[in-house]
Motif scaffolding. Structure first.
Motif, PDB file in Angstrom:
ATOM      1  N   ARG A  98      77.401  33.956  17.587  1.00  0.00           N
ATOM      2  CA  ARG A  98      76.426  34.253  18.651  1.00  0.00           C
ATOM      3  C   ARG A  98      75.845  32.961  19.207  1.00  0.00           C
ATOM      4  O   ARG A  98      75.555  32.857  20.400  1.00  0.00           O
ATOM      5  CB  ARG A  98      75.302  35.149  18.133  1.00  0.00           C
ATOM      6  CG  ARG A  98      75.713  36.587  17.977  1.00  0.00           C
ATOM      7  CD  ARG A  98      74.554  37.457  17.546  1.00  0.00           C
ATOM      8  NE  ARG A  98      73.947  38.034  18.742  1.00  0.00           N
ATOM      9  CZ  ARG A  98      72.680  37.869  19.092  1.00  0.00           C
ATOM     10  NH1 ARG A  98      71.863  37.175  18.349  1.00  0.00           N
ATOM     11  NH2 ARG A  98      72.223  38.429  20.184  1.00  0.00           N
ATOM     12  N   ASP A 130      76.297  40.556  23.869  1.00  0.00           N
ATOM     13  CA  ASP A 130      76.796  41.467  22.827  1.00  0.00           C
ATOM     14  C   ASP A 130      77.229  42.790  23.458  1.00  0.00           C
ATOM     15  O   ASP A 130      78.329  43.290  23.192  1.00  0.00           O
ATOM     16  CB  ASP A 130      75.693  41.802  21.801  1.00  0.00           C
ATOM     17  CG  ASP A 130      75.293  40.660  20.896  1.00  0.00           C
ATOM     18  OD1 ASP A 130      76.046  39.671  20.776  1.00  0.00           O
ATOM     19  OD2 ASP A 130      74.200  40.765  20.289  1.00  0.00           O
ATOM     20  N   LYS A 145      71.771  36.737  24.863  1.00  0.00           N
ATOM     21  CA  LYS A 145      72.740  36.962  23.781  1.00  0.00           C
ATOM     22  C   LYS A 145      72.914  38.456  23.515  1.00  0.00           C
ATOM     23  O   LYS A 145      74.031  38.928  23.283  1.00  0.00           O
ATOM     24  CB  LYS A 145      72.311  36.233  22.508  1.00  0.00           C
ATOM     25  CG  LYS A 145      72.485  34.725  22.597  1.00  0.00           C
ATOM     26  CD  LYS A 145      72.026  34.058  21.318  1.00  0.00           C
ATOM     27  CE  LYS A 145      72.096  32.548  21.432  1.00  0.00           C
ATOM     28  NZ  LYS A 145      71.660  31.893  20.179  1.00  0.00           N
ATOM     29  N   THR A 176      77.336  31.235  22.283  1.00  0.00           N
ATOM     30  CA  THR A 176      77.259  31.887  23.593  1.00  0.00           C
ATOM     31  C   THR A 176      77.053  30.823  24.665  1.00  0.00           C
ATOM     32  O   THR A 176      76.085  30.067  24.639  1.00  0.00           O
ATOM     33  CB  THR A 176      76.115  32.916  23.644  1.00  0.00           C
ATOM     34  OG1 THR A 176      76.302  33.865  22.586  1.00  0.00           O
ATOM     35  CG2 THR A 176      76.084  33.637  24.985  1.00  0.00           C
ATOM     36  N   ARG A 179      82.294  33.195  24.191  1.00  0.00           N
ATOM     37  CA  ARG A 179      81.907  32.863  22.816  1.00  0.00           C
ATOM     38  C   ARG A 179      83.137  32.385  22.071  1.00  0.00           C
ATOM     39  O   ARG A 179      84.247  32.819  22.345  1.00  0.00           O
ATOM     40  CB  ARG A 179      81.350  34.095  22.075  1.00  0.00           C
ATOM     41  CG  ARG A 179      79.957  34.440  22.465  1.00  0.00           C
ATOM     42  CD  ARG A 179      79.419  35.565  21.614  1.00  0.00           C
ATOM     43  NE  ARG A 179      78.034  35.831  21.989  1.00  0.00           N
ATOM     44  CZ  ARG A 179      77.399  36.950  21.733  1.00  0.00           C
ATOM     45  NH1 ARG A 179      77.997  37.918  21.074  1.00  0.00           N
ATOM     46  NH2 ARG A 179      76.146  37.109  22.109  1.00  0.00           N
TER      47      ARG A 179
END
Length: 134
Positions: free
Chosen positions: A117, A91, A87, A120, A46
């Motif tokens: 996010r 995380d 995603k 990604t 990311r």
């Protein structure tokens, strides 16, 4: 078409590394260090800074590059992730891998910022193209 995934040895090295090197696109610039995580034996990254001249923007313009792992440069292509399921797993992978108090700030920023996010990106094996160096 199934993406070209990395060999197990490379995935393991990325899983163990705190930082990998990346150079996106074929324009001449240096390799920079970024955080990478492994989810379902796939490599994800990311962007923190979202800069116009950063690696993520370079991949959007020119989807080829290299990563550097264990002193070896490997050609890559980005696969931009839209899956909310992936995603969420990314995380979690960042939270599990980067646990120091300093790192937690960035882990939270990756998880809470929609813009971050949305960067990604899965990295898959690419082929050598112009501008990539041995």
């Amino acid at each position: 078409m199934k993406a070209n995934r990395f060999p197990k040895k490379v995935v393991s090295a990325i899983r163990d590394a705190k930082i990998i090197g990346i150079r996106a696109g074929t324009k001449p610039h240096r390799i920079i260090g970024i955080w990478a995580v492994v989810v379902e034996n796939r490599v994800f990254v990311r962007s923190w800074g979202l800069k116009k001249k950063g690696w993520y923007s370079a991949f959007l313009e020119e989807p080829v590059g290299v990563i550097e792992v264990d002193g070896r440069q490997i050609p890559v292509r980005p696969v931009f992730t839209k899956s909310e399921r992936l995603k969420k797993l990314v995380d979690r992978a960042y939270a599990e891998k980067f646990t120091t108090p300093w790192a937690r700030h960035f882990v939270r920023g990756f998880a809470r910022s929609k813009k971050r996010r949305d960067t990604t990106t899965e990295l898959v094996m690419g082929s050598r193209g112009k501008g990539e160096r041995e």
